[in-house]
Design an enzyme around this catalytic site. Sequence first.
Site, PDB file in Angstrom:
ATOM      1  N   THR A 178       0.672  -1.342  -0.029  1.00 31.03           N
ATOM      2  CA  THR A 178       0.139  -0.071  -0.124  1.00 31.03           C
ATOM      3  C   THR A 178       0.929   1.489   0.145  1.00 31.03           C
ATOM      4  O   THR A 178       0.223   2.418  -0.076  1.00 31.03           O
ATOM      5  CB  THR A 178      -0.929  -0.119   1.348  1.00 31.03           C
ATOM      6  OG1 THR A 178      -0.014  -0.224   2.422  1.00 31.03           O
ATOM      7  CG2 THR A 178      -2.015  -1.094   1.169  1.00 31.03           C
ATOM      8  N   HIS A 200       7.486  -0.102   6.660  1.00 31.77           N
ATOM      9  CA  HIS A 200       7.619   0.654   7.923  1.00 31.77           C
ATOM     10  C   HIS A 200       7.687  -0.276   9.144  1.00 31.77           C
ATOM     11  O   HIS A 200       8.003  -1.397   8.993  1.00 31.77           O
ATOM     12  CB  HIS A 200       6.333   1.633   7.940  1.00 31.77           C
ATOM     13  CG  HIS A 200       5.288   0.828   8.127  1.00 31.77           C
ATOM     14  ND1 HIS A 200       4.865  -0.026   9.255  1.00 31.77           N
ATOM     15  CD2 HIS A 200       4.208   0.618   7.393  1.00 31.77           C
ATOM     16  CE1 HIS A 200       3.511  -0.392   9.213  1.00 31.77           C
ATOM     17  NE2 HIS A 200       3.029  -0.144   7.798  1.00 31.77           N
ATOM     18  N   HIS A 242       5.927  -3.337   9.809  1.00 32.11           N
ATOM     19  CA  HIS A 242       6.383  -4.300   9.143  1.00 32.11           C
ATOM     20  C   HIS A 242       7.898  -5.283   9.455  1.00 32.11           C
ATOM     21  O   HIS A 242       8.027  -6.306   9.116  1.00 32.11           O
ATOM     22  CB  HIS A 242       6.597  -4.276   7.470  1.00 32.11           C
ATOM     23  CG  HIS A 242       5.557  -3.574   6.729  1.00 32.11           C
ATOM     24  ND1 HIS A 242       5.359  -2.557   6.462  1.00 32.11           N
ATOM     25  CD2 HIS A 242       4.223  -4.293   6.534  1.00 32.11           C
ATOM     26  CE1 HIS A 242       4.293  -2.310   5.674  1.00 32.11           C
ATOM     27  NE2 HIS A 242       3.469  -3.361   5.874  1.00 32.11           N
ATOM     28  N   LYS A 265      -9.092  -1.109  10.780  1.00 30.58           N
ATOM     29  CA  LYS A 265      -9.258   0.253  10.027  1.00 30.58           C
ATOM     30  C   LYS A 265     -10.678   0.590  10.314  1.00 30.58           C
ATOM     31  O   LYS A 265     -11.556  -0.350  10.278  1.00 30.58           O
ATOM     32  CB  LYS A 265      -9.158  -0.032   8.763  1.00 30.58           C
ATOM     33  CG  LYS A 265      -7.753  -0.069   8.103  1.00 30.58           C
ATOM     34  CD  LYS A 265      -6.847   1.174   8.198  1.00 30.58           C
ATOM     35  CE  LYS A 265      -5.383   0.960   8.093  1.00 30.58           C
ATOM     36  NZ  LYS A 265      -4.681   0.725   9.072  1.00 30.58           N
ATOM     37  N   ARG A 273      -9.776   1.865   3.056  1.00 29.90           N
ATOM     38  CA  ARG A 273      -8.457   2.458   2.500  1.00 29.90           C
ATOM     39  C   ARG A 273      -8.493   2.926   1.139  1.00 29.90           C
ATOM     40  O   ARG A 273      -9.546   2.857   0.498  1.00 29.90           O
ATOM     41  CB  ARG A 273      -7.411   1.052   2.227  1.00 29.90           C
ATOM     42  CG  ARG A 273      -7.149   0.496   3.489  1.00 29.90           C
ATOM     43  CD  ARG A 273      -6.088  -0.730   3.221  1.00 29.90           C
ATOM     44  NE  ARG A 273      -5.794  -1.370   4.422  1.00 29.90           N
ATOM     45  CZ  ARG A 273      -4.624  -1.194   5.311  1.00 29.90           C
ATOM     46  NH1 ARG A 273      -3.658  -0.580   4.810  1.00 29.90           N
ATOM     47  NH2 ARG A 273      -4.410  -2.070   6.618  1.00 29.90           N
ATOM     48  N   GLN A 329      -7.685 -14.019   1.296  1.00 24.26           N
ATOM     49  CA  GLN A 329      -6.208 -14.141   2.092  1.00 24.26           C
ATOM     50  C   GLN A 329      -6.366 -15.561   2.449  1.00 24.26           C
ATOM     51  O   GLN A 329      -5.290 -16.320   2.153  1.00 24.26           O
ATOM     52  CB  GLN A 329      -6.191 -13.436   3.253  1.00 24.26           C
ATOM     53  CG  GLN A 329      -4.893 -13.662   4.027  1.00 24.26           C
ATOM     54  CD  GLN A 329      -4.915 -12.644   5.323  1.00 24.26           C
ATOM     55  OE1 GLN A 329      -5.317 -11.546   5.210  1.00 24.26           O
ATOM     56  NE2 GLN A 329      -4.184 -13.058   6.331  1.00 24.26           N
ATOM     57  N   ASP A 388      -3.619  -8.836  14.365  1.00 21.54           N
ATOM     58  CA  ASP A 388      -4.712  -8.154  13.908  1.00 21.54           C
ATOM     59  C   ASP A 388      -5.365  -8.929  12.650  1.00 21.54           C
ATOM     60  O   ASP A 388      -6.443  -8.650  12.054  1.00 21.54           O
ATOM     61  CB  ASP A 388      -4.470  -6.805  13.259  1.00 21.54           C
ATOM     62  CG  ASP A 388      -3.439  -6.457  12.419  1.00 21.54           C
ATOM     63  OD1 ASP A 388      -2.697  -7.380  12.059  1.00 21.54           O
ATOM     64  OD2 ASP A 388      -3.259  -5.411  11.633  1.00 21.54           O
ATOM     65  N   LYS A 408       0.179   1.700  19.054  1.00 23.74           N
ATOM     66  CA  LYS A 408       1.039   1.344  17.915  1.00 23.74           C
ATOM     67  C   LYS A 408       2.491   2.027  18.241  1.00 23.74           C
ATOM     68  O   LYS A 408       2.092   3.536  18.190  1.00 23.74           O
ATOM     69  CB  LYS A 408       0.390   1.309  16.838  1.00 23.74           C
ATOM     70  CG  LYS A 408      -0.260   0.125  16.476  1.00 23.74           C
ATOM     71  CD  LYS A 408      -0.595   0.030  15.000  1.00 23.74           C
ATOM     72  CE  LYS A 408      -1.621  -1.169  14.828  1.00 23.74           C
ATOM     73  NZ  LYS A 408      -1.665  -1.376  13.264  1.00 23.74           N
ATOM     74  N   LYS A 450       4.987   5.718  15.139  1.00 24.02           N
ATOM     75  CA  LYS A 450       4.346   6.854  14.366  1.00 24.02           C
ATOM     76  C   LYS A 450       5.250   8.350  15.086  1.00 24.02           C
ATOM     77  O   LYS A 450       5.503   8.318  16.143  1.00 24.02           O
ATOM     78  CB  LYS A 450       2.864   6.990  14.968  1.00 24.02           C
ATOM     79  CG  LYS A 450       1.923   6.095  14.402  1.00 24.02           C
ATOM     80  CD  LYS A 450       1.562   6.523  13.175  1.00 24.02           C
ATOM     81  CE  LYS A 450       0.470   5.618  12.674  1.00 24.02           C
ATOM     82  NZ  LYS A 450       1.008   4.702  11.594  1.00 24.02           N
ATOM     83  N   THR A 451       5.689   9.197  14.049  1.00 19.62           N
ATOM     84  CA  THR A 451       6.287  10.180  14.322  1.00 19.62           C
ATOM     85  C   THR A 451       5.463  11.406  14.013  1.00 19.62           C
ATOM     86  O   THR A 451       4.652  11.170  13.311  1.00 19.62           O
ATOM     87  CB  THR A 451       7.771  10.400  13.577  1.00 19.62           C
ATOM     88  OG1 THR A 451       7.517  10.312  12.225  1.00 19.62           O
ATOM     89  CG2 THR A 451       8.471   9.043  13.740  1.00 19.62           C
TER      90      THR A 451
END
Length: 406
Positions: free
Chosen positions: A41, A46, A49, A83, A87, A172, A193, A228, A231-232
């Site tokens: 995506t 990141h 992963h 989510k 998306r 999946q 998740d 989580k 994140k910045t």
Amino acid sequence: MANVLDTLLERGFIKQFTHEEETRELLEKEKITFYIGFDPTADSLHVGHFIAMMFMAHMQKAGHRPIALLGGGTAMVGDPSGKTDMRKMLTKEQIEENVKSLKSQMEKFIDFSDDKAIIVNNADWLLNLNYVDFLRDIGVHFSVNRMLSAECFKQRLEKGLSFLEFNYMLMQGYDFYVLNKNYGCIMELGGDDQWSNMIAGVELIRRKEQKPAYAMTCTLLTNSEGKKMGKTEKGALWLDPNKTTPFDFYQYWRNVDDADVEKCLALLTFLPIDEVRALGALKDKEINEAKKVLAFEITKLVHGQEEAEKAKTAAEALFGGGVDLSNVPTVTITRDNLGMALVDILTITKIVPSKGEGRRLITQGGVAINDEKITDFAIAIGEEFFVDGYMMVKKGKKNFFKVEIQ
């Protein structure tokens, strides 16, 4: 020989199993083929992963064969798990570009030589499916009632779940079935998740093929408050150095909460577990040493030894005492300002209220740049003062400012 499962449990990777005892026996006695899916995506992995890559790397080191499944097909639909909103839809071209980028990143962590690991793209079998045949062959094995109770759909049901996304679980599950038939893949690993989607694949193989199949989920990378990590201020913590610089990457780990140090060392480095425990047990100021080890080890894995050394050196030059970047005010100058006197830069950025005040402060030794005291207010500030696009200015004893070039 130690069972890789013990290593994974000891380091805190495993959250859930479909068949714990069978999995333990299997990993002890056989070399299996397993897979983890990554939906392309974005054009970079990141840090979320990265924990999956470490999971995969531990399994490979123990002799098991990973399949990295890139979701060129599933990304056309979008995973609703975790989510609240649908998306963003990506074009085929965007997805193909993203797949190429992710492939090159994965090769840093996983050995793909001599069939030791495989990369596949589910676009190869999903994009040309005949819908009616698929429904008759695969859809018949899925109960809508059961799907609606799945955790991955619950959040989305509140706002409205599109039929497009509802198909994601079938796709999946079908991925696992195809990998089982084509590569003898008998286990799926993934984030916690993904549990409902993973069970769908296990059950599909067991029903259609009457063969055993297994799944294990990995704990998600969360801090001590359950939020989580990764994140910045600028968004996600990317593994691509063009999206998150090695220096910013290093600084993120250098500044994690004390309570999260041991968990991150266990999950995101290969340091022996005894060393992880010892570092995690440090208290107060000493925990900063553990954070330096954490930052260096993760940066080395993601960006290589040389970039990790550079980031460490730059961090020590910028913040001798270790300053939390997230709390430092940022000011900007333009390229046209380069070459100007220090006092002018401080005045333009409003670090000092006036030139007179700036001159007095500098000559009295009240200003440091990158942890070095400067007493010449007329010194020209050129690009050499900037590390990774910014310099640190310390005013007085406790006031830090991050100066960026726009």
